[in-house]
Design a protein around this motif. Structure first.
Motif, PDB file in Angstrom:
ATOM      1  N   ILE A  19       0.821  -1.212   0.000  1.00  0.00           N
ATOM      2  CA  ILE A  19       0.000   0.000   0.000  1.00  0.00           C
ATOM      3  C   ILE A  19       0.860   1.270   0.000  1.00  0.00           C
ATOM      4  O   ILE A  19       0.569   2.234  -0.707  1.00  0.00           O
ATOM      5  CB  ILE A  19      -0.932   0.009   1.232  1.00  0.00           C
ATOM      6  CG1 ILE A  19      -1.874  -1.190   1.199  1.00  0.00           C
ATOM      7  CG2 ILE A  19      -1.726   1.315   1.309  1.00  0.00           C
ATOM      8  CD1 ILE A  19      -2.633  -1.407   2.486  1.00  0.00           C
ATOM      9  N   LEU A  20       1.952   1.254   0.778  1.00  0.00           N
ATOM     10  CA  LEU A  20       2.640   2.504   1.099  1.00  0.00           C
ATOM     11  C   LEU A  20       3.918   2.775   0.325  1.00  0.00           C
ATOM     12  O   LEU A  20       4.392   3.915   0.329  1.00  0.00           O
ATOM     13  CB  LEU A  20       2.973   2.528   2.600  1.00  0.00           C
ATOM     14  CG  LEU A  20       1.769   2.576   3.548  1.00  0.00           C
ATOM     15  CD1 LEU A  20       2.232   2.457   4.982  1.00  0.00           C
ATOM     16  CD2 LEU A  20       0.990   3.866   3.352  1.00  0.00           C
ATOM     17  N   CYS A  21       4.514   1.766  -0.311  1.00  0.00           N
ATOM     18  CA  CYS A  21       5.797   2.018  -0.979  1.00  0.00           C
ATOM     19  C   CYS A  21       5.681   3.083  -2.072  1.00  0.00           C
ATOM     20  O   CYS A  21       6.617   3.849  -2.303  1.00  0.00           O
ATOM     21  CB  CYS A  21       6.365   0.723  -1.557  1.00  0.00           C
ATOM     22  SG  CYS A  21       7.528  -0.070  -0.410  1.00  0.00           S
ATOM     23  N   ALA A  22       4.533   3.129  -2.742  1.00  0.00           N
ATOM     24  CA  ALA A  22       4.342   4.174  -3.758  1.00  0.00           C
ATOM     25  C   ALA A  22       4.353   5.560  -3.113  1.00  0.00           C
ATOM     26  O   ALA A  22       4.913   6.515  -3.665  1.00  0.00           O
ATOM     27  CB  ALA A  22       3.034   3.943  -4.506  1.00  0.00           C
ATOM     28  N   LEU A 220      -1.411   7.926   7.506  1.00  0.00           N
ATOM     29  CA  LEU A 220      -0.479   7.373   6.523  1.00  0.00           C
ATOM     30  C   LEU A 220       0.952   7.420   7.059  1.00  0.00           C
ATOM     31  O   LEU A 220       1.745   6.496   6.842  1.00  0.00           O
ATOM     32  CB  LEU A 220      -0.562   8.150   5.208  1.00  0.00           C
ATOM     33  CG  LEU A 220      -1.672   7.749   4.239  1.00  0.00           C
ATOM     34  CD1 LEU A 220      -1.675   8.677   3.032  1.00  0.00           C
ATOM     35  CD2 LEU A 220      -1.513   6.299   3.783  1.00  0.00           C
ATOM     36  N   SER A 221       1.285   8.491   7.757  1.00  0.00           N
ATOM     37  CA  SER A 221       2.617   8.600   8.344  1.00  0.00           C
ATOM     38  C   SER A 221       2.833   7.542   9.419  1.00  0.00           C
ATOM     39  O   SER A 221       3.896   6.908   9.489  1.00  0.00           O
ATOM     40  CB  SER A 221       2.824   9.998   8.935  1.00  0.00           C
ATOM     41  OG  SER A 221       2.690  11.001   7.954  1.00  0.00           O
ATOM     42  N   ILE A 222       1.838   7.343  10.270  1.00  0.00           N
ATOM     43  CA  ILE A 222       1.954   6.336  11.329  1.00  0.00           C
ATOM     44  C   ILE A 222       2.086   4.940  10.723  1.00  0.00           C
ATOM     45  O   ILE A 222       2.929   4.136  11.145  1.00  0.00           O
ATOM     46  CB  ILE A 222       0.738   6.422  12.272  1.00  0.00           C
ATOM     47  CG1 ILE A 222       0.799   7.730  13.073  1.00  0.00           C
ATOM     48  CG2 ILE A 222       0.687   5.217  13.213  1.00  0.00           C
ATOM     49  CD1 ILE A 222      -0.450   8.040  13.855  1.00  0.00           C
ATOM     50  N   ALA A 223       1.270   4.655   9.708  1.00  0.00           N
ATOM     51  CA  ALA A 223       1.376   3.359   9.034  1.00  0.00           C
ATOM     52  C   ALA A 223       2.734   3.215   8.364  1.00  0.00           C
ATOM     53  O   ALA A 223       3.340   2.131   8.361  1.00  0.00           O
ATOM     54  CB  ALA A 223       0.258   3.212   8.007  1.00  0.00           C
ATOM     55  N   GLY A 224       3.257   4.315   7.803  1.00  0.00           N
ATOM     56  CA  GLY A 224       4.566   4.273   7.172  1.00  0.00           C
ATOM     57  C   GLY A 224       5.673   3.999   8.172  1.00  0.00           C
ATOM     58  O   GLY A 224       6.632   3.261   7.876  1.00  0.00           O
ATOM     59  N   GLY A 482      10.498  -1.688  -3.652  1.00  0.00           N
ATOM     60  CA  GLY A 482       9.378  -2.181  -2.851  1.00  0.00           C
ATOM     61  C   GLY A 482       8.071  -2.172  -3.623  1.00  0.00           C
ATOM     62  O   GLY A 482       7.243  -3.073  -3.467  1.00  0.00           O
ATOM     63  N   VAL A 483       7.869  -1.152  -4.470  1.00  0.00           N
ATOM     64  CA  VAL A 483       6.665  -1.105  -5.310  1.00  0.00           C
ATOM     65  C   VAL A 483       6.638  -2.304  -6.255  1.00  0.00           C
ATOM     66  O   VAL A 483       5.607  -2.981  -6.402  1.00  0.00           O
ATOM     67  CB  VAL A 483       6.621   0.221  -6.110  1.00  0.00           C
ATOM     68  CG1 VAL A 483       5.490   0.180  -7.126  1.00  0.00           C
ATOM     69  CG2 VAL A 483       6.450   1.413  -5.169  1.00  0.00           C
TER      70      VAL A 483
END
Length: 506
Positions: A19-22, A220-224, A482-483
Motif C-alpha cells: 500500500i505505502l511504498c508508492a 499514513l505517516s503512522i502506518a509508514g 518495494g513497489v
C-alpha cells in the motif's frame, strides 16, 4: 522471536509495503524537488518590490480622517497605505479580533472600496507587472492547487490574472481588498505537481476529502513508520553479519528483493526519521502546544491597541522619508503612533504619526516594556547578533522561509512553565518570533530531522544539497524496488485466488 511472531512481522511489512511504498517513493522524489522549488508564496520583500512608489504630492487623507469617513472604529490589528488595490492608493485595515476580514478604503475619498471585480483585478495586475505586459483574466476561484494556505481565507474568493511575461506568472488577487496576495510562475506551478503539491498530499485538499486531510496525512505517516520499523527488523534478521550465505552474499535475496534488502539496511534509519518528522510537521493532536499565555502587546505599545492620533498627512510622511516609499504602516509603540515607511528593500524608516518627525525607539524603555509581555518573571534579556538553533533564516521558497528574521534582535527569556522566549526587533519594536518548550521540541523533531536545517550544514552548501539528494535517491530506490516487489506479490495472490489478470505486472 517465535515463528508466529516472525510470520506476523513479515506480513505486516509485506502488506503495508504494497500500500505505502508508492507513497514513500513519491515523498522521496517530491522532497528533493522541494529543496529548490517551494509551494508558491508572495513574500513581503517581493510584494514591496512590485508596489508602485507613492506620489508625495497626491491629495491623500490622513489615516484618522480616512477611517472616520469609512466608519471604521475600534482597535485595529493592521493599518497600511499602498497603491496596491487597482493601482490606486488605498488604506488596508484589519480590525482586531479572530477572523476579522480586511477592509480597503480609498485614500483620496475615504470611501470603502466594494468587493473586487474584474476591472479592478486587472488594474491591480497591471500595476504589479512590468510595463507593457499583457494580461489575461482567468476568473474567480475559491481555492485551487496553489492557494490551499489558510492565510488566504480572509481574501477569498480570489481573482486570477495571468501575465504575458516570460514566466507566464499567475497572480491571485484578493476579492476583498483588491491586492495581489499570491504569485506563481509557470515553472513554479509545474514543479509543484512533482513537489510540494504532491508531497503534502494536496490532492486531498479543496474537495470531498478536505475535512479528512489532516487525519489522512497523520495515519499514513503512522502506518509508514510501522512499515519501515517492521522492515528494519526483518532486514536485520535476514542479514548475515558474521557468516555469509552459501552464495557468499550477506543477503539471501536476488533481483529486486536483493536491492530492496540492501537499500533498507542502508537507508532505513533516514526513512524512519523523515516519515516521523513529517508526522511531527502536522503537530499531531497538538502535541507541541505548550499552553503559553498570550503576549501582552500593550506593554510594548504603551497602552490599549489604538491608532487614535494618526493625524499626519501621508504627504508629510512621504516628504520626511525622502521619496521612494512604497508602503506606509502604522503601529503604536511606546505610547505613540508610529508610521513605518518602506521602500523596495531597505529597512523601514520610523516616523511620528502626528508630527512626521523621525523616531528612534528608546532601547532602555523597550527592554523595560519587554519585561511585561508575559505574566512571569523576566529571567534575562540580551541582544542576539547571530542566528542560532532556534532563531534563524531559511531561503524564501522553503516552508519556514520568507519571513523577516532581522539581526540584531532582543531575546527576552521568561521563567514561566513553558520557558518562553520572545524575540523583538530593536529597530521597530515588533515581536518577530516566539519560542517555548513545545516549539523548541518541534524544532528538533520536525525541522532538524526533516530538512536538516542545522546552521553549520546550511552554511556549507553544496554539502547540504549533496547529502540530502544522496539520501533521497537511496530512499527512492528502496521504495521503488518495494513497489515492484509489492505488485508482484499482489499479482501472485490475485492469480492464486482466480482473479483474471487484467494488468501486466512487472
Amino acid at each position: 522471536m517465535g515463528a508466529r511472531s516472525k510470520r506476523l512481522l513479515y506480513l505486516v511489512h509485506r502488506w503495508l509495503g504494497v500500500i505505502l511504498c508508492a507513497f514513500f517513493a513519491m515523498w522521496f522524489v517530491s522532497g528533493a524537488v522541494m529543496m529548490y522549488v517551494g509551494y508558491p508564496k508572495l513574500t513581503d520583500a517581493e510584494r514591496l518590490r512590485h508596489l508602485p512608489v507613492l506620489a508625495p504630492d497626491a491629495p491623500l487623507l490622513a489615516p484618522s480622517h480616512a477611517l472616520s469617513r469609512a466608519g471604521v472604529a475600534g482597535p485595529l490589528k493592521e493599518l497600511r497605505l499602498a497603491a496596491s488595490s487597482g493601482g490606486r492608493p488605498a488604506y488596508v485595515v484589519t480590525p482586531q479580533g479572530k477572523g476579522s476580514a480586511p477592509v480597503a478604503i480609498d485614500a483620496v475619498s475615504g470611501a470603502r472600496l466594494p468587493a473586487t471585480d474584474e476591472a479592478r483585478a486587472l488594474a491591480t495586475a497591471a500595476a504589479f507587472a512590468a510595463p507593457a505586459t499583457s494580461l489575461r483574466y482567468l476568473g474567480v476561484v475559491a481555492e485551487d492547487a496553489f492557494t490551499h494556505s489558510r492565510a488566504l481565507d480572509a481574501h477569498r474568493p480570489l481573482h486570477r490574472v495571468e501575465l504575458g511575461d516570460a514566466d507566464q506568472t499567475l497572480l491571485y488577487i484578493s476579492g476583498r481588498t483588491g491586492e495581489v496576495v499570491r504569485d506563481a510562475a509557470r515553472s513554479e506551478r509545474l514543479w509543484n505537481y512533482a513537489g510540494a503539491w504532491i508531497h503534502w498530499l494536496y490532492p486531498f485538499r479543496g474537495n470531498a476529502f478536505d475535512r479528512y486531510w489532516t487525519d489522512i496525512v497523520n495515519w499514513l505517516s503512522i502506518a509508514g513508520i510501522a512499515m519501515a520499523l517492521s522492515g528494519t527488523v526483518v532486514g536485520i534478521m535476514r542479514w548475515r553479519f558474521a557468516r555469509p550465505y552459501r552464495s557468499g552474499a550477506r543477503t539471501p535475496y536476488q533481483g529486486f528483493m536483493r536491492w530492496h534488502h540492501i537499500g533498507g539496511m542502508l537507508f532505513a534509519f533516514t526513512t524512519i526519521t523523515w516519515i516521523f518528522s513529517g508526522l511531527m510537521s502536522m503537530n499531531p493532536w497538538r502535541v507541541f502546544d505548550a499552553g503559553a499565555a498570550p503576549l501582552r502587546m500593550e506593554a510594548l505599545e504603551g497602552g490599549a491597541p489604538s491608532l487614535a492620533g494618526a493625524d499626519a498627512a501621508p504627504a508629510a510622511l512621504l516628504a520626511a522619508a525622502g521619496g521612494g516609499v512604497r508602503e506606509l504602516r502604522w503601529t503604536r509603540m511606546q505610547g505613540r503612533v508610529v508610521a513605518q515607511a518602506y521602500t523596495s528593500g531597505a529597512q523601514a524608516l520610523l516616523l511620528d504619526g502626528q508630527s512626521a518627525q523621525a523616531v528612534q525607539l528608546d532601547p532602555a524603555a523597550l527592554r523595560a516594556a519587554a519585561a511585561h509581555l508575559l505574566p512571569a518573571r523576566l529571567q534575562r534579556i540580551e541582544v542576539q547578533t547571530a542566528y542560532d538553533l532556534y532563531y534563524y533564516s531559511r531561503d524564501a521558497h522553503t516552508m519556514t522561509g520568507g519571513g523577516a528574521k532581522p539581526l540584531p534582535v532582543l531575546r527576552a527569556e521568561f521563567a514561566d512553565a513553558q520557558a518562553s522566549w520572545v524575540y523583538i526587533d530593536p529597530h521597530t519594536g515588533a515581536v518577530v518570533g516566539r519560542s517555548d518548550n513545545g516549539k523548541r521540541a518541534s524544532r528538533w523533531l520536525f525541522a532538524m530531522l526533516h530538512s536538516w536545517d542545522w546552521l553549520p550544514l546550511l552554511e556549507r552548501r553544496p554539502l547540504w544539497d549533496m547529502l540530502l539528494i544522496f539520501l533521497s535517491l537511496g530512499g527512492a530506490v528502496m521504495s521503488i524496488t518495494g513497489v515492484v516487489i509489492g505488485w508482484r506479490r499482489l499479482g501472485i495472490k490475485l492469480r492464486s485466488a482466480g482473479v483474471p489478470r487484467t494488468i501486466r505486472l512487472p
